[in-house]
Structure formats: C-alpha cells, structure tokens
Scaffold this motif. Structure first.
Motif, PDB file in Angstrom:
ATOM      1  N   LYS A 130     -10.547 115.463  44.379  1.00 46.98           N
ATOM      2  CA  LYS A 130      -9.415 115.978  43.612  1.00 46.98           C
ATOM      3  C   LYS A 130      -8.991 117.340  44.119  1.00 46.98           C
ATOM      4  O   LYS A 130      -9.815 118.158  44.490  1.00 46.98           O
ATOM      5  N   GLY A 131      -7.716 117.576  44.095  1.00 46.86           N
ATOM      6  CA  GLY A 131      -7.215 118.909  44.400  1.00 46.86           C
ATOM      7  C   GLY A 131      -7.053 119.160  45.881  1.00 46.86           C
ATOM      8  O   GLY A 131      -6.191 119.911  46.300  1.00 46.86           O
ATOM      9  N   SER A 154      -2.222 105.394  36.057  1.00 45.42           N
ATOM     10  CA  SER A 154      -1.558 106.501  35.376  1.00 45.42           C
ATOM     11  C   SER A 154      -0.094 106.634  35.768  1.00 45.42           C
ATOM     12  O   SER A 154       0.688 107.233  35.038  1.00 45.42           O
ATOM     13  N   PHE A 155       0.300 106.091  36.891  1.00 45.77           N
ATOM     14  CA  PHE A 155       1.717 106.138  37.283  1.00 45.77           C
ATOM     15  C   PHE A 155       2.526 105.240  36.358  1.00 45.77           C
ATOM     16  O   PHE A 155       3.576 105.626  35.849  1.00 45.77           O
ATOM     17  N   GLU A 204       2.425 106.515  32.662  1.00 45.98           N
ATOM     18  CA  GLU A 204       3.292 107.674  32.442  1.00 45.98           C
ATOM     19  C   GLU A 204       4.720 107.203  32.133  1.00 45.98           C
ATOM     20  O   GLU A 204       5.377 107.728  31.230  1.00 45.98           O
ATOM     21  N   ARG A 239       6.945 107.084  28.225  1.00 41.71           N
ATOM     22  CA  ARG A 239       8.268 107.662  28.074  1.00 41.71           C
ATOM     23  C   ARG A 239       9.277 106.640  27.585  1.00 41.71           C
ATOM     24  O   ARG A 239      10.273 106.974  26.968  1.00 41.71           O
ATOM     25  N   GLU A 270       7.034 109.572  43.943  1.00 43.32           N
ATOM     26  CA  GLU A 270       5.817 110.295  43.549  1.00 43.32           C
ATOM     27  C   GLU A 270       4.748 110.236  44.636  1.00 43.32           C
ATOM     28  O   GLU A 270       4.093 111.236  44.937  1.00 43.32           O
ATOM     29  N   PRO A 276       1.631 114.903  37.840  1.00 39.88           N
ATOM     30  CA  PRO A 276       2.054 114.169  36.638  1.00 39.88           C
ATOM     31  C   PRO A 276       3.093 114.985  35.879  1.00 39.88           C
ATOM     32  O   PRO A 276       3.021 116.199  35.828  1.00 39.88           O
ATOM     33  N   GLY A 277       4.068 114.280  35.287  1.00 44.92           N
ATOM     34  CA  GLY A 277       5.108 114.963  34.518  1.00 44.92           C
ATOM     35  C   GLY A 277       6.326 115.298  35.349  1.00 44.92           C
ATOM     36  O   GLY A 277       7.371 115.662  34.809  1.00 44.92           O
ATOM     37  N   ASP A 299      -3.368 116.745  38.918  1.00 41.97           N
ATOM     38  CA  ASP A 299      -3.474 115.456  39.619  1.00 41.97           C
ATOM     39  C   ASP A 299      -3.351 114.310  38.619  1.00 41.97           C
ATOM     40  O   ASP A 299      -3.667 114.461  37.445  1.00 41.97           O
ATOM     41  N   TYR A 300      -2.967 113.170  39.116  1.00 50.04           N
ATOM     42  CA  TYR A 300      -2.967 111.965  38.283  1.00 50.04           C
ATOM     43  C   TYR A 300      -4.425 111.589  37.971  1.00 50.04           C
ATOM     44  O   TYR A 300      -5.251 111.572  38.878  1.00 50.04           O
TER      45      TYR A 300
END
Lengths: 857, 213
Positions: A10-11, A747-748, A751, A755, B23, B30-31, B111-112
C-alpha cells in the motif's frame, strides 16, 4: 514472478522504468469471456483494458472487467487449503479454519468421495458453475456417477432462464436466443437487460443494439421496472410481474383472429401447424408408418407430413380421417386462443389495451411477412422483428408456459432463424472450438433437440435419484432450488438414500437461492461440504474443506461463448500463482484420481473427451493424468486439425471468424418447428402414467402441476397474486455493476453503488409510497413469508405501483467492510417449495409477495 | 489542432466503464473520479424516461481555472488541453470554485481498500498530486503516443468519440454538425471542447430527478 512477499504494498506505487508487457486473456468477471489485455510491470499485473483484437468487443470492456484486478488482490482470497476445526456451523459462526497442505486436503476429501461413490454416487451433490468452463466441470459429476449434477443446491431456476433453455431447444435448438441485429427493425425486450447491463455477450450487444437503434431499429421494453433499457427505449410497457404469458396469449389472438397476419407459407412448410389432431389433441397417424398426417387441400386427401407430393397442407378446417373428427394443429390453437382477447390481457397485465394492440400490430408489420433477402448468395426470408425474453419473464411458475407462447408468436411471424429475427445459440461443439451444426430431424419430423451434457425428458425412475425431483419433473433442466428442501427429508419424496456430501465449484448458494432457514439446515445436515473457490463467502460458514482455486488472472481456458463466431478464445495466467492455489479443473482431476474415476472408460478423461468433442489423434489417453493446460493444448490442436496449439492462442488471443449466413440462418433445414408442443404433452402423459403407477399421490402426498405439460399455452397466474396481506410484488433485477459477479471486495464497484440512488435501496413507486406515508429515504421493513429485512427506500416514477425492486449482488454479510451490510439481498425472500416451481424448463417463482412498512425509529 | 470529445447521450447506458477505466489509468484515490456519470429521470409513471450523462473536464477554450490560478500551475496547451503542473500547485482551490463544471478535485491521498497502489502517479513514490488539485488530462500521456483517452476506448456502446475539432472532416466535427452537438452552459462563454449529442429519452419537463450515479 510475484509471490506473497513481493505483492505491491500500500502507498508505494509500482514504478517501473521498464516498458510494461501486455498479456492477452479473457475476462471472467461474468461469463461472457470478453477479450482483455492485462498490463504487467515487473511481473505485477497493474491494469486491465479490453483487447482490440477481440472482434466481439472491439477492445471495449465493462466496469466489472476493468476492475478485475480486485479479484487478484482480494483480501478474502484463500491462500492455502482450509479445514474447519469448529464443528459448529451457522451464519456468522467462525469455522476456525486451519491451513492444511494440498496433500492432506485432497487425500481427506478424495477418501471421503471414494467411499460415497462406492456406496451410492447419488449421495454426492455437485453444484458446479464455474463460468465459461461449467460444461467441462459438470462432466466431472457425470463421471463420478451422480445424478445430482448442475445448479443443484442453488438454482438457475430463480436467477436465470431455464425455460428459455428448454423451450428454446425444443423449438429450434436454441439454448439462448439473440436478435439478428444486422437487420432487425423492431425489437421487444421482456424481462432482460440484454445490451443494457446484463445477459450474455453484454459488451458486444451494447454496441450492436446501439448501432441498430442508430440505423432506425425501434426498441420496446416490457418490464415492471424502468430498467436501463426501458428508460431509453422508444416505448416502455410496465407489466404486472408474472403476466407476460397473458400478453403473448393476446398477441397470438390478435395475429390469428384480428389482424390475420401470420406466415402461412412458413407454417405449412416448416412447422407442425398442418398436422391433424383428434379431439384429445393427439396426432392422427398413418397406420403403416406411424407418421402424423396432414390434409392436402389441393388433392383433397390425407398424406403423411413428409410426403413429397403434398401441394397445400390445410392449416384450418375440420376433417374426417378413418371416421375420426380431426383438425390441423393450427385450427386447434386458433380455437383455443379465442378467449385471450387484448381486453382480457389488459386487465391481467395492467398494460392498456391500446398499447397491446399497437405494439402487436407494429411487430407484425415490421416482420414483413413474405419478404426475402439475399445474403452471401443465398435467399432467405426477411423477418426483421424479434422478441427476446429472459429471467424477468421466465423465473415464474408460469415462465415455461410463457416461453411456449413466445415461441408461438415468433413462429406465426416466421421470425425464427432468419435474417432480422431471432437467432439461436445452441449447445453444439462450436462452444469448444468445433464447427456449428444444423439441427437433425427427430420424432414426428420435428427438430431433434440436442445439447452436450444436458438431458431432455428425464426418464421416470422410482425410487427417484435426482434430489431436485427431476424424475417427477421430466421437462425441468434443474429445479436446483428444491435440493436443500429435499435434502432435509428425502424419504418424504420417495428417496431411498440420504445425500451425504456436497461439492461446490464456483457458487455461493446461501446468497443466491432462497429461504435461508431451509438452506442452512440442509447444509448442516450434510456430512461433508467441500468448496472449490478462490474466495471465502457466506456459504463458507457451512463448509468443511475449502480447496482454493486460483483467481481467473492466474488460470487457463479455451472457450467460445459468442453467439455469432466460430473459433476459440484463450485465457492465460497473467502471473504465476500468488498463493498456494490451483486451477479448479486440476483440483477435480486430483479428486477423481483419489476416488478412482479418473482413468478408463466412463472416467473423467473419457467424459472430457466427449464434452470437448475430441477425436483422434487429439484426445485424452484414458490411462494418463493431464493438467488443464495440457488438456487445452489437445483441445486446441484437435479443433484446428493440428494447426494451432495452446501457445498459438496465448500469442494471438483468438481465431474467431464470423458465422456464415448458412451457419446462422435456417439451421433447422428440413426438420419442422413446433407450433404445437406435442412432445411436452406426451411427456406429461407419460409422467401421469408413472405417477399413477407408483402411487406417488397416494403414498407420498405429492402433487405436480400436470396441466403445465401442455401442447398449447394457457393462462395460469403466478402464486399468491391475490394475497392481500402481502400485497406487493418484490422483484430482483440485474445491473452492469454486479451481474453474474461477486463484488464483495470490489471497492471500485461498491463506491459507484453507494452513490447510485437505486443500487443499495429498495425502489418503490412514488404514489404507492405516498399512500402508505412512506417518504424518500425512509427505512422500511420488507417482509415475505420467509424473510424480513430493513432497506432504505428510493421513490421512483419508474416502477409499477404494485412492485418494489431490489438490485442483485448486494446485502452481503461476508465479513469484509467494502460490502458488508450494504444494500439488501433479495433471494432470501423466496420460498423454496414445489408450489413455487414451474415444470417446463424448471423455474422458481422470483416475484415474491411482500409487505412493506416504515421502520419505527 | 484542437483536442475535443463528443459524447452521444443516445448511446450512453450509464455502465460506468469510463469511470473505472479512468481510475485505474490515472491512479485516482477513492472519492475522486475525473469522469463522472449523472442520471436524470423525467416524467410520471408510466411515461417515465431516463438518460445518463457522463461529464469530465471540458478543456475549455477560455478556461476559468487558468484565469484564477495564482501560481500559474493551471495552464493550457496549444492543442487546447488544460493541465495542472503539480510542482507549482499550492492547493488553494480557487480553480475548484471557478470551474463551472465541478471538474476539479483536491487530492488528499488514500488507497482503495484491499488494493495495492498499481498506478504510477507523477512523482512516483512521493506522489506529487497529494495536496494539489487534479483533473482529467484527456489522458495526455496517451495522446503523446497517438492513443486516445481510456474513457473513449473502453466504452461498450462507443458513446465517446475523440478527435480534432479544428478539422471539419474529423469524426467529432462531423458528428457535431450532423447531430447538432451542444455544449453544457454554453451561455457562460467558456467554449468547452466537449460536445454532447442529444438522446430520444431526454424530456425536459417538470419534476426532474437527477442524481450522480
């Protein structure tokens, strides 16, 4: 080469000065096998795009496919075989998994399966539906020897369109039907989001339907909800759920009685419309040959149906043959539908009579009966009118009858398997790389239905063997949703054995079937539940051993899932396996070896040879053990006569060519299509004989809806439509975000879903809500007779006033934050019962009666 | 040469492929999605219609964002593409207020869930975008290789078309002419490079219900 330790963390993004490589494969987020290109940097897959070399999708791809990397990196992935240590099973109860070696897990399961097989192979229920290789995978169950293979313990019955498969195949060899969009001018979609979010070949059809509309094709959508298609259509017919059958019956009435528009030439030459029937609806037969007889108007004589001297077979009138009063099947149908006026249909469907008349008229006029077109040097009837239906119409107790009626409308218009009309995608060797086949002629001159690995007319057996009651329901492909119910008390249904084991391969039955009480009790009753899956899901709370399959981005495949191409398409690993997972077919091979049915005649290899239509010199040796990769290489070579190996496909992706006109049109050749479904009637008569012979009603108290075994469709409502206590219909629907796919860790997609005003809510008609004091955004209880759940309301002008709707794919309770408790799962509201099951094709009632009231805070 | 896009609202089915592709291509947190899809429903049962409308940075010919930027971080190329130099951007958000199309986003990182960071962002490990404002770049890194933006190439219905607005023979120019392409908020005079083609299911009546979906 990525391993658990070198996954990108991550990151820190994957930076690379090296040029990325792109690997061709096919998507498996649903089962449409769209071509994909996956970018790899430093051995790590980083992006998915469509493959422009895929002639079906032309490089386009949907939101699920584009987010496929979530399946590779999914935190719910099983990293090694798991064996339960907690004997207690229940929703939310930790199985307390321990990791095991593959050897231990395979030996353990293999030993148990061997024992089950030696006692009675039917004791194994094999729920197998791994997307694009489900036919191959199901062959393993046939080799094992169990009759309980398919969507058993789940159900294509409630979420798919079993009637489409059965009736489509009996009519014109169509497993699934598609509109001929090159020429179609008028398309009616009923209970399907084909090209707008779901169904097969979605990405391809999205473009093809858009193209057809741009050149002027009119689109009419029949759906209780303003689906994506309905919202964009030229016309939306908001129908009461489960009444599409009534709409078709009145269309038949209008075509025959009022508009008098039907393709006589086609009916006389290519259907059983002229076959003479006696008053009990049976064919009059030639005493010498047993062939059905027609009345030749020109020569005023009876003749066997295939007599070459027939000039003009009668469609109407009454005749006397050997002192028997008889009439052509068309006459029979004509008399029968007199009662189904559009005025009647308007009351039943809630669609205004004017609209029923106008749409039928437009459809009939668009069909251009009598027109011809020359394509690739051949002349074909041109009938640019099509009706396509799927789950929304068919997942009802009357869904199979509705499908009979639908085919009759299309047969009256002469619009099957001709330019502009409805094409059939059959279950022929084309799927595995072979050539398309035309239909053979079968009994009574009608088409011979054929499908690899599937059975028509399940023969009666007592005691029964199929836990979905298949022997009692001979025209159901599967009533898989009944399996958990029967498992709880097999004796009640006449069985002489108790099921012991369930092997699941790519399904999450707790989330996709029905009444959770029945499902969980049945799962707990089984001694061994094995799950071949890449991911933990809700069902795993009841599983004993998880055998982790690799994700689709780590797997091979060769398939043709298209409706209009010949050839094969590859899937290949984008990376070597990240965890200690295996290809699913290889897992099945290991189990087959341990349970003694891998080798020899009727073994797993033998079954694969037949399923993949392999022949010398490229077929599996029955004494050898193969990996899936090796099997695919043989398959590739077999169907290309040695020209192409698996390596070739890995490099080029696919070798698709379009089907030629003569492979697409008039595939029934000289065989006749049924406008009168005599084979359905006969199956019912045989069944009734057997039910009486074995005293099923007297001894077991079981009732079966024998009326559904009808040669002509008739009106039958769906259950509970008069229920005033549960006074609304709940339907589930598909969306391009979740159809056919498991989005628990995506999560894509989630998300976007969060909405969207509809995806996680229950859609309620605005006027209906206002009358009940329910406001937009309120929390309500939705309750059927078997389940209750909270949901947030979204008011809409785009839904029938008697209907509420919930999108499929949500309401997950798997312990993962992305999807847990977001939205509502609609399948749990379904009762699991014989009374909520349709006999023709095998459907489950998927419009369930509910009541809705505001949750008091 | 002026880079432009045409979006055919008749063809768009609101499937969000463009959003997801963007994306992954641009590594947004995210967002944030540089292209978004709106939905609008009109009418009363049973005469209800719906259409979907993807939006993105309009790469205006007269961009408000460039006008208000205090550091010169927001700039416009010769071919009309409007970009942000993330070395110069101080994240003051004046451009976000100025943009009439809500097309700019402040990056706070993140991050996702469950997903590693797969897309290289400017600055590599240090991710220059965090603390700055970002937006659609018309995938300028792809334009340089002669490739179209990913939202264009993934769309299942081919609802998006990309090309040179200054060339009357280009697909975008011909579509605008033949199908009477329109711009949003034409009255503001920003002269967007993104044009829309109308849809049969657009009803401009009362009681609209519009949502970002």
């Amino acid at each position: 080469m990525a391993s658990d330790n070198s996954l990108p963390s991550k990151g820190k993004s994957v930076a690379s000065s090296q040029k990325p490589t792109w690997i061709k494969s096919h998507c498996q987020m649903c089962f449409n096998a769209c071509g994909i290109l996956v970018e790899v940097k430093d051995g790590i897959p980083t992006k998915i795009l469509g493959d422009p070399d895929d002639p079906n999708t032309k490089g386009r791809l949907c939101a699920r496919g584009l987010s496929g990397l979530t399946k590779l990196y999914d935190p719910l992935r099983v990293r090694a075989p798991l064996i339960r240590t907690n004997p207690q099973k229940g929703i939310g109860i930790d199985p307390k998994w321990r990791e095991a070696s593959w050897e231990e897990a395979l030996d353990f399961v293999g030993e148990k399966l061997k024992k089950v097989r030696e006692e009675n192979p039917n004791k194994l229920i094999y729920l197998s539906w791994p997307g694009e290789k489900y036919i191959q995978a199901q062959a393993w169950g046939h080799a094992f020897g169990t009759k309980n293979v398919g969507f058993f313990f789940s159900g294509a019955s409630n979420r798919c369109a079993n009637p489409n498969h059965m009736v489509g195949m009996l009519t014109h060899g169509a497993l699934v039907e598609f509109p001929d969009l090159d020429y179609c001018n008028y398309l009616i979609l009923m209970g399907t989001e084909m090209g707008f979010g779901a169904h097969q070949s979605f990405v391809q059809l999205a473009r093809e339907i858009a193209d057809a509309r741009a050149r002027g094709m009119k689109l009419v959508v029949v759906d209780p909800r303003l689906s994506v298609g309905a919202g964009k259509a030229d016309e939306w017919l908001p129908i009461r759920p489960g009444t599409d059958l009534a709409l078709f019956l009145s269309m038949i009435y209008l075509l025959i009685h009022e508009y008098k528009v039907y393709d006589s030439r086609f009916l006389k030459g290519s259907t059983n419309a002229p076959y003479l029937l006696d008053s009990s609806g049976h064919y009059i037969r030639d005493p010498k040959t047993g062939k059905p007889i027609v009345w030749d108007l020109k020569e005023r004589a009876k003749k066997p149906f295939d007599d070459p001297s027939i000039k003009d077979p009668a469609l109407e009138g009454e005749y006397k043959v050997r002192d028997i009063q008889c009439a052509p099947a068309f006459q029979f149908l004509k008399e029968h539908v007199k009662q189904y006026t559009p005025e009647w249909a308007a009351r039943v469907t809630s669609i205004p009579e004017e609209q029923i008349r106008r749409v039928t008229k437009e459809l009939a006029e668009s069909a251009q009966i009598g027109a011809f077109i020359t394509i690739e040097g051949h002349e074909y009837p041109l009938r640019p009118a099509a009706i396509i239906s799927y789950k929304g119409l068919q997942a009802h107790t009357n869904g199979g009858i509705a499908m009979l009626a639908q085919e009759i409308v299309l047969i009256l218009l002469g619009a099957l398997d001709v330019p502009g009309g409805v094409l059939s995608k059959s279950m022929d060797p084309r799927r595995f790389g072979g050539q398309p086949e035309s239909l053979a002629t079968g009994k009574d001159g009608l088409i011979q239905p054929q499908a690899t690995g599937w059975q028509f007319f399940t023969p009666f057996k007592f005691p029964p063997q199929r836990l979905d009651l298949g022997e009692y329901c001979p025209l159901a492909f599967d009533l898989g949703h009944l399996v958990p119910l029967v498992t709880l008390d097999p004796k009640k249904y006449g069985f002489d054995y108790e099921p012991e084991a369930l092997v699941i391969y790519h399904s999450n039955p707790l989330n996709n079937c029905g009444d959770l009480g029945i499902m969980t009790e049945a799962l707990k009753k089984l001694e061994l539940v094995v799950d071949i899956t890449p991911y933990l899901d809700e069902t795993c709370d009841f599983v004993d051993v998880v055998l982790p399959e690799s994700s689709y981005l780590e797997r091979y495949n060769l398939i043709n899932f298209t409706y209009d191409k010949v050839g094969l398409q590859v899937a290949q690993p984008i990376t070597t396996t990240i965890y200690k997972t295996k290809e699913g077919i290889d897992i099945l091979t290991e189990l087959a070896e341990r349970a003694n049915f891998l080798y020899g005649k009727s073994g797993w290899n033998d079954a694969l040879n037949r399923t993949l239509a392999l022949s010398k010199p490229f077929m599996l040796d029955l004494r050898q053990k193969y990996t899936w990769e090796e099997i695919l290489d043989i398959q590739a070579k077999c169907h290309s006569n040695g020209q192409r190996s698996l390596s070739w496909y890995k490099q080029y992706g696919n070798d698709f060519r379009p089907m030629m006109a003569e492979e697409k049109y008039l595939i029934y050749k000289d065989a006749k299509l049924p406008i009168y479904f005599s084979m359905v009637k006969e199956a019912g008569e045989k069944l009734e004989e057997n039910l009486n012979k074995y005293k099923i009603r007297e001894n077991l108290g079981l009732e079966f809806n024998l009326r559904q075994y009808t040669a002509v469709p008739y009106w039958e409502p769906i259950p509970d439509s008069e229920d005033s206590e549960y006074d609304l219909y709940l339907i589930g629907y598909q969306s391009s975000l979740t159809t056919y796919a498991d989005m628990a860790s995506n999560s894509f997609i989630m998300e976007i879903a969060e909405r969207d005003p509809y995806q996680l809510a229950v859609t309620v008609n605005k006027q209906t809500a206002q009358r009940r004091g329910i406001k937009d955004g309120d929390m309500v209880w939705v309750e059927s007779r078997v389940a209750k759940a909270e949901a947030r309301v979204k008011l809409s002008q785009g839904i029938h006033p008697e209907v509420i709707a919930i999108s499929g794919g949500y309401g997950r309770w798997i312990n993962y934050p992305v999807a847990k408790d977001k939205g509502v799962v609609y399948t749990k509201f379904f009762p699991i019962d014989l009374g909520y099951s349709g006999m023709i094709g095998g459907s489950m009632e998927a419009a369930v009666r509910v009541r809705v009231h505001r949750k008091i805070q | 040469m002026r880079q432009g896009m045409v979006i055919d609202l008749e063809r768009c089915i609101g499937c969000h492929a463009c959003e997801v592709a963007c994306e992954f291509e641009n590594g947004t947190p995210p967002g944030i999605a540089w292209t978004r899809v709106f939905m609008r429903e009109d009418g009363g049962f049973p005469d209800t219609r719906r259409f979907f409308m993807p939006t993105l940075c309009m790469h205006c010919k007269h961009p408000a964002c460039v006008e208000v930027c205090p550091t010169g971080a927001s700039y416009q190329r010769e071919d009309g593409v409007v970009l942000v130099d993330h070395d110069k951007c101080i994240g003051c958000k004046a451009c976000m207020i100025a943009c009439p199309y809500d097309a700019r986003y402040f990056d706070e990182g993140g991050d996702y869930p469950g997903m590693p960071a797969l897309t290289e962002r400017p600055g590599g490990e240090s991710n220059k975008l965090i603390g700055t404002v970002e937006k659609c770049t018309f995938c300028v890194h792809r334009l340089e290789k002669g490739e179209e933006p990913v939202c264009v190439i993934v769309c299942p219905t081919v609802a998006r078309v990309f090309g040179d607005l200054d060339n009357p023979e280009s697909a975008v120019s011909r579509l605008i002419k033949e199908r009477h392409g329109f711009q949003i908020h034409e009255e503001l005079g920003r002269e967007p490079s993104v044009y829309y083609l109308s849809a049969k299911s657009i009803m401009l009546e009362s009681s609209p219900q519009k949502d970002r979906v």
